[in-house]
Design an enzyme around this catalytic site. Sequence first.
Site, PDB file in Angstrom:
ATOM      1  N   SER A  21      -4.468  -4.421   7.852  1.00  0.00           N
ATOM      2  CA  SER A  21      -3.534  -3.709   8.950  1.00  0.00           C
ATOM      3  C   SER A  21      -3.386  -4.873   9.763  1.00  0.00           C
ATOM      4  O   SER A  21      -2.784  -5.718   9.337  1.00  0.00           O
ATOM      5  CB  SER A  21      -5.248  -3.131   9.102  1.00  0.00           C
ATOM      6  OG  SER A  21      -5.705  -2.362   8.295  1.00  0.00           O
ATOM      7  N   GLU A  32     -15.002  -5.303   2.907  1.00  0.00           N
ATOM      8  CA  GLU A  32     -13.865  -5.098   3.826  1.00  0.00           C
ATOM      9  C   GLU A  32     -14.788  -5.340   4.918  1.00  0.00           C
ATOM     10  O   GLU A  32     -15.922  -4.617   5.240  1.00  0.00           O
ATOM     11  CB  GLU A  32     -13.237  -3.740   4.458  1.00  0.00           C
ATOM     12  CG  GLU A  32     -12.664  -3.627   5.743  1.00  0.00           C
ATOM     13  CD  GLU A  32     -12.270  -2.523   5.009  1.00  0.00           C
ATOM     14  OE1 GLU A  32     -10.514  -2.134   4.840  1.00  0.00           O
ATOM     15  OE2 GLU A  32     -12.276  -1.108   6.778  1.00  0.00           O
ATOM     16  N   LYS A  81       0.484   5.202   1.180  1.00  0.00           N
ATOM     17  CA  LYS A  81      -0.074   6.261   1.891  1.00  0.00           C
ATOM     18  C   LYS A  81       0.492   6.782   2.571  1.00  0.00           C
ATOM     19  O   LYS A  81       1.731   6.237   3.502  1.00  0.00           O
ATOM     20  CB  LYS A  81      -0.646   3.795   3.496  1.00  0.00           C
ATOM     21  CG  LYS A  81      -1.322   5.179   4.293  1.00  0.00           C
ATOM     22  CD  LYS A  81      -2.021   3.843   5.265  1.00  0.00           C
ATOM     23  CE  LYS A  81      -2.238   4.247   6.561  1.00  0.00           C
ATOM     24  NZ  LYS A  81      -2.843   3.119   7.549  1.00  0.00           N
ATOM     25  N   ASN A 138     -10.610  -6.394   7.866  1.00  0.00           N
ATOM     26  CA  ASN A 138      -9.816  -5.076   8.415  1.00  0.00           C
ATOM     27  C   ASN A 138      -9.325  -5.596  10.303  1.00  0.00           C
ATOM     28  O   ASN A 138     -10.485  -5.411  10.937  1.00  0.00           O
ATOM     29  CB  ASN A 138     -10.563  -3.960   8.540  1.00  0.00           C
ATOM     30  CG  ASN A 138      -9.591  -3.043   9.000  1.00  0.00           C
ATOM     31  OD1 ASN A 138      -8.316  -2.454   9.415  1.00  0.00           O
ATOM     32  ND2 ASN A 138      -9.904  -1.283   8.205  1.00  0.00           N
ATOM     33  N   GLU A 145       0.582  -0.995   0.347  1.00  0.00           N
ATOM     34  CA  GLU A 145       0.174  -0.176   0.277  1.00  0.00           C
ATOM     35  C   GLU A 145       0.797   1.086   0.115  1.00  0.00           C
ATOM     36  O   GLU A 145       1.529   1.864   0.658  1.00  0.00           O
ATOM     37  CB  GLU A 145      -0.962   0.119   1.206  1.00  0.00           C
ATOM     38  CG  GLU A 145      -1.763   0.886   1.476  1.00  0.00           C
ATOM     39  CD  GLU A 145      -2.954   0.602   2.625  1.00  0.00           C
ATOM     40  OE1 GLU A 145      -3.944   0.226   1.887  1.00  0.00           O
ATOM     41  OE2 GLU A 145      -2.860   1.506   3.180  1.00  0.00           O
TER      42      GLU A 145
END
Length: 260
Positions: A217, A166, A57, A186, A55
């Site tokens: 995550s 998600e 970010k 998540n 990712e």
Amino acid sequence: MKDILEEIIACKRQEVAALKETITAQELLSRCNLDAPNISMKASLAASSTGIIAEFKRRSPSKGWIKEDGDASLVPSSYEQAGASALSILTDSPFFGGSTADILTARPMVSLPILRKDFIIDEYQLFGAKAIGANAVLLIAACLSTEEANTLAAKAHELKLEVLLEIHQEDELDHLNPHIDLVGVNNRNLGTFHTDVEQSFRLAERLPKEIVKVSESGISHPETIQALRQAGFRGFLIGETFMKTANPGLTLKKWINRLT
């Protein structure tokens, strides 16, 4: 930390309304190449021995700036060179420091599937995702009713976009519908931002066996990926762990060397 999801969604509604004043949905749709074949994130993850969705970010509401000077012309391509299976690019600006321009920048430089990661609440955003070259979109169960999730996922498929649904808890499984391509757990609560990777293990057996599963995550060690694969996951969305280092692509490469 206060529940921030409601604040994010309120801001997103204002953002989408403002964008519609700038360019109409029909004009945005006209920019979409609906004849181009899509690059499948689902297929890429299913075929991969590592399944890392790397990712891009820059910041988060809980941690602040992670890499304020993160360059979309460099980091995503370094992820691909390191062996990522897919890319996730944050396009929310107020809370995550991203932009749709980041996907526009990265798309010509990579051949991997790109997930537009944002808070999708309106089909207008799906047109936008297609127009900038994304291959998949994120639908967050906590932000949508089951009817909204079904409608948006169906529209995404019309646009030849794959859908990652998600969830964070078991009661959100009712958001599954025939248009969902992947399910992500998540491990970070979107209200409190508390992170616990055990959430993926807890929900693993509750997810449909036939669907591609993604853990999102809180994955900070390669060994966690190995354990999650044993539990049935094939995708592993990792951002902060890579982005907080001086060279995210090199950090990913070191992970992959440990996994293969």
